[in-house]
Design a protein around this motif. Sequence first.
Motif, PDB file in Angstrom:
ATOM      1  N   GLY A 207      -2.181  -6.199   6.264  1.00 14.60           N
ATOM      2  CA  GLY A 207      -1.166  -5.161   6.439  1.00 14.60           C
ATOM      3  C   GLY A 207      -1.746  -3.832   6.027  1.00 14.60           C
ATOM      4  O   GLY A 207      -2.934  -3.569   6.230  1.00 14.60           O
ATOM      5  N   ASN A 208      -0.917  -2.991   5.436  1.00 17.87           N
ATOM      6  CA  ASN A 208      -1.372  -1.703   4.915  1.00 17.87           C
ATOM      7  C   ASN A 208      -1.445  -1.776   3.395  1.00 17.87           C
ATOM      8  O   ASN A 208      -0.531  -2.287   2.741  1.00 17.87           O
ATOM      9  CB  ASN A 208      -0.427  -0.581   5.343  1.00 17.87           C
ATOM     10  CG  ASN A 208      -0.527  -0.284   6.829  1.00 17.87           C
ATOM     11  OD1 ASN A 208      -1.617  -0.151   7.374  1.00 17.87           O
ATOM     12  ND2 ASN A 208       0.618  -0.204   7.494  1.00 17.87           N
ATOM     13  N   LEU A 209      -2.528  -1.284   2.851  1.00 20.81           N
ATOM     14  CA  LEU A 209      -2.760  -1.363   1.413  1.00 20.81           C
ATOM     15  C   LEU A 209      -1.683  -0.617   0.645  1.00 20.81           C
ATOM     16  O   LEU A 209      -1.405   0.556   0.944  1.00 20.81           O
ATOM     17  CB  LEU A 209      -4.135  -0.764   1.089  1.00 20.81           C
ATOM     18  CG  LEU A 209      -4.664  -0.989  -0.324  1.00 20.81           C
ATOM     19  CD1 LEU A 209      -4.979  -2.460  -0.530  1.00 20.81           C
ATOM     20  CD2 LEU A 209      -5.912  -0.139  -0.549  1.00 20.81           C
ATOM     21  N   PRO A 210      -1.028  -1.265  -0.334  1.00 21.74           N
ATOM     22  CA  PRO A 210      -0.024  -0.569  -1.138  1.00 21.74           C
ATOM     23  C   PRO A 210      -0.641   0.637  -1.842  1.00 21.74           C
ATOM     24  O   PRO A 210      -1.804   0.606  -2.247  1.00 21.74           O
ATOM     25  CB  PRO A 210       0.415  -1.635  -2.149  1.00 21.74           C
ATOM     26  CG  PRO A 210       0.084  -2.944  -1.502  1.00 21.74           C
ATOM     27  CD  PRO A 210      -1.155  -2.687  -0.694  1.00 21.74           C
ATOM     28  N   GLU A 211       0.129   1.694  -1.978  1.00 26.03           N
ATOM     29  CA  GLU A 211      -0.383   2.933  -2.576  1.00 26.03           C
ATOM     30  C   GLU A 211      -0.898   2.708  -3.996  1.00 26.03           C
ATOM     31  O   GLU A 211      -1.907   3.287  -4.404  1.00 26.03           O
ATOM     32  CB  GLU A 211       0.719   3.995  -2.579  1.00 26.03           C
ATOM     33  CG  GLU A 211       0.267   5.348  -3.126  1.00 26.03           C
ATOM     34  CD  GLU A 211      -0.921   5.937  -2.368  1.00 26.03           C
ATOM     35  OE1 GLU A 211      -1.736   6.642  -2.994  1.00 26.03           O
ATOM     36  OE2 GLU A 211      -1.032   5.683  -1.150  1.00 26.03           O
ATOM     37  N   GLU A 212      -0.219   1.861  -4.763  1.00 21.83           N
ATOM     38  CA  GLU A 212      -0.657   1.602  -6.128  1.00 21.83           C
ATOM     39  C   GLU A 212      -2.042   0.961  -6.145  1.00 21.83           C
ATOM     40  O   GLU A 212      -2.894   1.288  -6.969  1.00 21.83           O
ATOM     41  CB  GLU A 212       0.341   0.695  -6.854  1.00 21.83           C
ATOM     42  CG  GLU A 212      -0.001   0.483  -8.329  1.00 21.83           C
ATOM     43  CD  GLU A 212       1.059  -0.302  -9.072  1.00 21.83           C
ATOM     44  OE1 GLU A 212       0.804  -0.692 -10.215  1.00 21.83           O
ATOM     45  OE2 GLU A 212       2.146  -0.528  -8.484  1.00 21.83           O
ATOM     46  N   LEU A 231      -3.906   2.540   5.183  1.00 22.37           N
ATOM     47  CA  LEU A 231      -5.195   1.856   5.048  1.00 22.37           C
ATOM     48  C   LEU A 231      -5.001   0.373   5.392  1.00 22.37           C
ATOM     49  O   LEU A 231      -4.573  -0.411   4.544  1.00 22.37           O
ATOM     50  CB  LEU A 231      -5.730   1.995   3.621  1.00 22.37           C
ATOM     51  CG  LEU A 231      -6.440   3.298   3.260  1.00 22.37           C
ATOM     52  CD1 LEU A 231      -6.629   3.398   1.751  1.00 22.37           C
ATOM     53  CD2 LEU A 231      -7.792   3.382   3.961  1.00 22.37           C
ATOM     54  N   PRO A 232      -5.275  -0.025   6.628  1.00 27.62           N
ATOM     55  CA  PRO A 232      -5.165  -1.443   6.981  1.00 27.62           C
ATOM     56  C   PRO A 232      -6.138  -2.283   6.139  1.00 27.62           C
ATOM     57  O   PRO A 232      -7.282  -1.877   5.922  1.00 27.62           O
ATOM     58  CB  PRO A 232      -5.556  -1.477   8.461  1.00 27.62           C
ATOM     59  CG  PRO A 232      -5.337  -0.074   8.943  1.00 27.62           C
ATOM     60  CD  PRO A 232      -5.663   0.802   7.781  1.00 27.62           C
ATOM     61  N   PHE A 233      -5.666  -3.418   5.647  1.00 32.14           N
ATOM     62  CA  PHE A 233      -6.513  -4.270   4.826  1.00 32.14           C
ATOM     63  C   PHE A 233      -6.310  -5.734   5.185  1.00 32.14           C
ATOM     64  O   PHE A 233      -5.304  -6.133   5.784  1.00 32.14           O
ATOM     65  CB  PHE A 233      -6.227  -4.069   3.336  1.00 32.14           C
ATOM     66  CG  PHE A 233      -5.022  -4.851   2.841  1.00 32.14           C
ATOM     67  CD1 PHE A 233      -5.174  -6.068   2.201  1.00 32.14           C
ATOM     68  CD2 PHE A 233      -3.737  -4.362   3.028  1.00 32.14           C
ATOM     69  CE1 PHE A 233      -4.075  -6.783   1.744  1.00 32.14           C
ATOM     70  CE2 PHE A 233      -2.629  -5.074   2.586  1.00 32.14           C
ATOM     71  CZ  PHE A 233      -2.805  -6.288   1.944  1.00 32.14           C
TER      72      PHE A 233
END
Length: 448
Positions: A207-212, A231-233
Amino acid sequence: MSVTLTRLQTATKSTARVFTPLCKGTIHHQGVDLHSSLRRPYSSFRKLTSLPLTKWFPRSVSTRLMSYGINVTSGGYRKGVFLVTGAATVAGLAVGVCHFQRAEMASRIVLPEKDEGDILERCKSFMCSPITDVHVLQERKDEMSTRMEMLILETQAAFCKALEQVDGGSFKVDRWQRKEGGGGISCVLQDSKVFEKAGVNVSVVYGNLPEEAAKQMRSRGKVLKAKDGKLPFCAMGVSSVIHPKNPHIPTVHFNYRYFEIEEADGTKQWWFGGGTDLTPMYLNQEDAVHFHSTLKEACDKHHPQYYSDFKKWCDRYFFINHRNERRGIGGIFFDDLDSPNQEEVFAFVKSCARSVVPCYLPIVRKHVNDSFSPEEKAWQQLRRGRYVEFNLVYDRGTKFGLATPGSRIESILMSLPLTARWEYMHEPVKGTKEAELMEVLRQPKDWI
């Protein structure tokens, strides 16, 4: 136990040169029956010899010596002392930050295995069908994400089936999905004959990397270039904690993981992490030597300095600061491995994952029928309390997982024992076996 996959109606026959559990409970490693070898006495395991040592400085500035914590500056590779900078850990959904940002792999000693066998054939031995659709795995069979998913599923199945043989019980297989992307397979054996609680989890999430998580990675030196703030991860790993009933059988933990981020320009950052460590309630010199020797053998295939440095890293990481003691007698621990290249790092991780059964199962078989007293059981419960303290207070993966949206809490807390105990101001009597263990937990020693 054999799981039939609905989408695997036909499969070509292929012999995979991997650590693959076969039908009828037999586990083979490159053609060797491991169950028969696990019954051998420790003396049958060959002694290790040191390889010529070459260490390198990485091309970076303001790095830290992994073993010594010394700041140095280097403008290029040159012979010196093996270095590691900080680390950011992603174990399944639990993204955590380790002591160092980056571990530089040294020059290759052995060539990695490239022929990993037919995907359909390999899937037959898993505890459950793969998390990623098998047709997608086939289409992307040469991509690292596919190869790592196959490795962690094989590691899960091999370890579960080895534990089932010694215990006589069967793992509950719990498949779960993450609405944000991906999912996992949790295998748990609870309140059985030998194991009070045994868990072996696999997760593949994306998914997309959590901001934290992105903030923590950047704070440790990661340069992450997002596109429109995204940021896809992709993250995947296998993680296990085993809590036996008998206090003379140690608790064991292992975790091997892979993380990949796609940046704004389409390039990918990737790294591996993991380790295996032992937590005995009663110190047994022979067990400790066997455990560490097996891990050293896996490390020595790739570089003679890996075991020494990763053993020190393990002793530092599994430290209960408020108790001034380690969680156990260590093993190996590493994180953020991303050099010299992906193929060589993966080969190293594969060697470590394949060492899990041979480093632990002989110890279980040795002590499975040991008698124990109520006092020894009570000591085990107290030491389990320390295990809980470390996991909830210090383990970065657990802490971050609990704070991350979409986390599967049951799988994250799988590492906790079924029972534990805390006594006010408890201290073992001097000269006892319990006090002997505490000396090693407060002052780690070299076992080999």
